[in-house]
Motif scaffolding. Structure first.
Motif, mmCIF file in Angstrom:
data_model
loop_
_atom_site.group_PDB
_atom_site.id
_atom_site.type_symbol
_atom_site.label_atom_id
_atom_site.label_comp_id
_atom_site.label_asym_id
_atom_site.label_seq_id
_atom_site.Cartn_x
_atom_site.Cartn_y
_atom_site.Cartn_z
ATOM 1 N N SER A 39 34.727 -17.821 18.913
ATOM 2 C CA SER A 39 35.555 -19.416 19.463
ATOM 3 C C SER A 39 35.315 -20.377 18.306
ATOM 4 O O SER A 39 36.412 -21.029 17.983
ATOM 5 N N ASN A 40 34.196 -20.517 17.761
ATOM 6 C CA ASN A 40 33.880 -21.535 16.771
ATOM 7 C C ASN A 40 34.805 -21.065 15.437
ATOM 8 O O ASN A 40 35.469 -21.927 14.859
ATOM 9 N N ALA A 41 34.848 -19.741 15.155
ATOM 10 C CA ALA A 41 35.586 -19.340 13.918
ATOM 11 C C ALA A 41 37.045 -19.639 13.934
ATOM 12 O O ALA A 41 37.753 -20.264 13.108
ATOM 13 N N ARG A 42 37.554 -19.216 15.247
ATOM 14 C CA ARG A 42 39.137 -19.576 15.431
ATOM 15 C C ARG A 42 39.314 -21.296 15.202
ATOM 16 O O ARG A 42 40.354 -21.569 14.523
ATOM 17 N N LYS A 43 38.391 -22.094 15.891
ATOM 18 C CA LYS A 43 38.552 -23.701 15.578
ATOM 19 C C LYS A 43 38.677 -23.878 14.067
ATOM 20 O O LYS A 43 39.296 -24.627 13.852
ATOM 21 N N ALA A 44 37.525 -23.295 13.481
ATOM 22 C CA ALA A 44 37.515 -23.576 12.122
ATOM 23 C C ALA A 44 38.735 -22.897 11.169
ATOM 24 O O ALA A 44 39.262 -23.887 10.171
ATOM 25 N N VAL A 45 39.402 -22.078 11.487
ATOM 26 C CA VAL A 45 40.486 -21.506 10.828
ATOM 27 C C VAL A 45 41.673 -22.126 11.263
ATOM 28 O O VAL A 45 42.405 -22.400 10.299
ATOM 29 N N GLU A 46 41.588 -22.507 12.366
ATOM 30 C CA GLU A 46 43.052 -23.185 12.936
ATOM 31 C C GLU A 46 42.908 -24.960 12.576
ATOM 32 O O GLU A 46 43.806 -25.578 12.711
#
Length: 68
Positions: A39-46
């Motif tokens: 979830s944290n990775a998705r937020k960072a990429v987006e």
């Protein structure tokens, strides 16, 4: 008479390290921490740093730089 190879191969092909790694991966997944990390990775990429992360990914996929 030839010696039987030991089942305790250690070094680069360390069975002990492989078992410990596998056990820790299973423990990490079971803890639910991987869901939060994803979830944290998705937020960072987006998010705002997404462009920078995508450029870093492309550089990583390109492989090592060659000397000139």
């Amino acid at each position: 008479m030839q010696k039987q190879p030991s089942k305790k191969l250690e070094g680069e092909g360390s069975y002990t390290a492989s078992r410990r790694y596998d056990a820790n991966v299973r423990k990490y997944i079971a803890s639910g921490a991987s869901v939060k990390a994803a979830s944290n990775a998705r937020k960072a990429v987006e998010g705002p740093e997404g462009t920078q992360l995508k450029k870093a990914e492309q550089r990583g996929k390109a492989g090592p730089r060659r000397a000139r």
